[in-house]
Design a protein around this motif. Structure first.
Motif, PDB file in Angstrom:
ATOM      1  N   VAL A   2       0.840  -1.198   0.000  1.00 16.51           N
ATOM      2  CA  VAL A   2       0.000   0.000   0.000  1.00 16.51           C
ATOM      3  C   VAL A   2       0.871   1.242   0.000  1.00 16.51           C
ATOM      4  O   VAL A   2       0.666   2.191  -0.774  1.00 16.51           O
ATOM      5  N   SER A   3       1.909   1.259   0.880  1.00 14.24           N
ATOM      6  CA  SER A   3       2.808   2.404   0.978  1.00 14.24           C
ATOM      7  C   SER A   3       3.555   2.626  -0.334  1.00 14.24           C
ATOM      8  O   SER A   3       3.685   3.762  -0.804  1.00 14.24           O
ATOM      9  N   GLN A   4       4.039   1.547  -0.939  1.00 14.97           N
ATOM     10  CA  GLN A   4       4.769   1.657  -2.200  1.00 14.97           C
ATOM     11  C   GLN A   4       3.867   2.200  -3.303  1.00 14.97           C
ATOM     12  O   GLN A   4       4.271   3.072  -4.077  1.00 14.97           O
ATOM     13  N   ARG A   5       2.648   1.680  -3.366  1.00 14.91           N
ATOM     14  CA  ARG A   5       1.710   2.128  -4.387  1.00 14.91           C
ATOM     15  C   ARG A   5       1.360   3.603  -4.198  1.00 14.91           C
ATOM     16  O   ARG A   5       1.254   4.349  -5.172  1.00 14.91           O
ATOM     17  N   TRP A   6       1.215   4.013  -2.936  1.00 10.57           N
ATOM     18  CA  TRP A   6       0.904   5.409  -2.618  1.00 10.57           C
ATOM     19  C   TRP A   6       1.992   6.328  -3.174  1.00 10.57           C
ATOM     20  O   TRP A   6       1.702   7.346  -3.806  1.00 10.57           O
ATOM     21  N   GLU A   7       3.244   5.969  -2.942  1.00  8.31           N
ATOM     22  CA  GLU A   7       4.341   6.812  -3.403  1.00  8.31           C
ATOM     23  C   GLU A   7       4.434   6.816  -4.923  1.00  8.31           C
ATOM     24  O   GLU A   7       4.758   7.839  -5.534  1.00  8.31           O
ATOM     25  N   GLU A   8       4.153   5.690  -5.561  1.00  8.74           N
ATOM     26  CA  GLU A   8       4.163   5.634  -7.025  1.00  8.74           C
ATOM     27  C   GLU A   8       3.105   6.570  -7.614  1.00  8.74           C
ATOM     28  O   GLU A   8       3.359   7.287  -8.586  1.00  8.74           O
ATOM     29  N   ILE A   9       1.939   6.547  -7.013  1.00  9.99           N
ATOM     30  CA  ILE A   9       0.851   7.402  -7.502  1.00  9.99           C
ATOM     31  C   ILE A   9       1.189   8.868  -7.297  1.00  9.99           C
ATOM     32  O   ILE A   9       0.953   9.714  -8.175  1.00  9.99           O
ATOM     33  N   LYS A  10       1.759   9.218  -6.125  1.00  9.15           N
ATOM     34  CA  LYS A  10       2.136  10.606  -5.863  1.00  9.15           C
ATOM     35  C   LYS A  10       3.203  11.068  -6.856  1.00  9.15           C
ATOM     36  O   LYS A  10       3.183  12.220  -7.303  1.00  9.15           O
ATOM     37  N   ALA A  11       4.141  10.178  -7.184  1.00  6.28           N
ATOM     38  CA  ALA A  11       5.179  10.524  -8.161  1.00  6.28           C
ATOM     39  C   ALA A  11       4.563  10.826  -9.517  1.00  6.28           C
ATOM     40  O   ALA A  11       4.965  11.768 -10.208  1.00  6.28           O
ATOM     41  N   LEU A  12       3.568  10.023  -9.919  1.00  7.43           N
ATOM     42  CA  LEU A  12       2.874  10.268 -11.177  1.00  7.43           C
ATOM     43  C   LEU A  12       2.141  11.605 -11.144  1.00  7.43           C
ATOM     44  O   LEU A  12       2.148  12.348 -12.137  1.00  7.43           O
ATOM     45  N   GLU A  13       1.551  11.919 -10.006  1.00  8.40           N
ATOM     46  CA  GLU A  13       0.835  13.187  -9.882  1.00  8.40           C
ATOM     47  C   GLU A  13       1.796  14.366 -10.001  1.00  8.40           C
ATOM     48  O   GLU A  13       1.478  15.383 -10.626  1.00  8.40           O
ATOM     49  N   ARG A  14       2.980  14.242  -9.380  1.00  9.35           N
ATOM     50  CA  ARG A  14       3.965  15.318  -9.491  1.00  9.35           C
ATOM     51  C   ARG A  14       4.399  15.504 -10.940  1.00  9.35           C
ATOM     52  O   ARG A  14       4.570  16.630 -11.410  1.00  9.35           O
ATOM     53  N   ALA A  15       4.588  14.396 -11.629  1.00  2.97           N
ATOM     54  CA  ALA A  15       4.997  14.476 -13.033  1.00  2.97           C
ATOM     55  C   ALA A  15       3.924  15.141 -13.878  1.00  2.97           C
ATOM     56  O   ALA A  15       4.217  15.924 -14.781  1.00  2.97           O
ATOM     57  N   GLU A  16       2.669  14.841 -13.579  1.00  5.18           N
ATOM     58  CA  GLU A  16       1.564  15.429 -14.333  1.00  5.18           C
ATOM     59  C   GLU A  16       1.475  16.931 -14.100  1.00  5.18           C
ATOM     60  O   GLU A  16       1.092  17.686 -14.992  1.00  5.18           O
ATOM     61  N   ARG A  17       1.830  17.371 -12.878  1.00  4.83           N
ATOM     62  CA  ARG A  17       1.738  18.798 -12.558  1.00  4.83           C
ATOM     63  C   ARG A  17       2.898  19.597 -13.128  1.00  4.83           C
ATOM     64  O   ARG A  17       2.807  20.813 -13.292  1.00  4.83           O
TER      65      ARG A  17
END
Length: 272
Positions: A120-135
């Motif tokens: 869960v923690s790993q997936r959370w960080e992966e998703i946040k990284a994608l969000e940063r890239a999108e922004r």
């Protein structure tokens, strides 16, 4: 009758009514209420630390009002509104919890998918990284540190910066080298003091504090919480000294340091 969120939103609109609203509220903008928002957040933290849950309900209301205030300002300037705030956070949390909402639907039946805590923690960080890239408007300038808020308390921000860098492998694997780093930084403080360079002392003190936060992180201690507890401990013991002196008809300013140290030790023996 119990008021609901729509009533609070209406109240905010009334306060900001250009003709009949509150003069103080009409003078405020995004920048001017930031200090109030931070203050309310700290008051929430204080109520939790004191386990004063009736007070906590009120403090949470004060903090919620800050969000409502920003939403009203956003609506007035055609930037965003309350509905967008709620929609945005709901969508983000659904996206960041695929183990709870595997198909991205808020009404997904419970128990459709199970993940371990580390997954869960790993997936959370992966998703946040994608969000940063999108922004990021220019991905080539994207940094792991981009979304660590500058307005955070310094200890909390130091810990977050270190944690973020650690994910990229920029970290010691254990606490021992951090202790050595603290000793090194302390020596540099002494050297700057010996040179009488106040600016250098300030810089070295920053490095020392940063290293101490790093040690706290390696020991799985939240630095901000630890210092708050240290502050509270100091306050309890200092108040003990004050009260003891008053009971003896003595004045704090006229009491020698040796006597104060003895009272401090007495406070420690009493578990304060």
């Amino acid at each position: 009758m119990s008021y609901q969120i729509d009533d609070l939103l209406y109240l905010m609109q009334r306060l900001r009514d250009p003709l009949h609203g509150c003069p103080w509220d009409l003078e405020q903008g995004f920048e001017t209420i930031v200090a109030h928002t931070l203050e309310e957040a700290y008051e929430v933290a204080d109520a939790i630390a004191e386990k004063d849950y009736p007070q906590l309900a009120g403090e949470l209301g004060d903090l919620l009002f800050q969000v409502v205030y920003y939403a009203q300002l956003g609506r007035e300037e055609s930037l965003f509104d309350w509905e967008q705030v709620v929609d945005g956070i709901t969508r983000k949390l659904i996206r960041r919890h695929p183990h709870v909402f595997p198909d991205g639907n808020l009404r997904t039946p419970a128990g459709a998918l199970k993940l371990e805590a580390d997954q869960v923690s790993q997936r959370w960080e992966e998703i946040k990284a994608l969000e940063r890239a999108e922004r990021a408007e220019r991905p080539q300038q994207l940094s792991l540190l981009d979304d660590v808020p500058r307005a955070l308390p310094a200890l909390s921000r130091a810990q977050k910066l270190q944690k973020r860098a650690s994910r990229a492998g920029f970290d010691w694997g254990q606490a021992a080298p951090v202790l050595e780093k603290i000793a090194e930084e302390l020596d540099e403080v002494r050297e700057a003091l010996a040179q009488g360079d106040h600016q250098a002392v300030a810089g070295e003190m920053g490095d020392l504090l940063f290293a101490v936060v790093n040690l706290a992180r390696h020991l799985k201690v939240d630095a901000e919480t630890a210092l708050r507890q240290g502050n509270e401990k100091f306050e309890r013991r200092f108040r003990f000294i004050e009260n003891r002196l008053v009971s003896q008809g003595l004045n704090l300013a006229d009491t020698d340091l040796e006597s104060l140290d003895k009272l401090w030790d007495e406070a420690k023996l009493q578990g304060l």
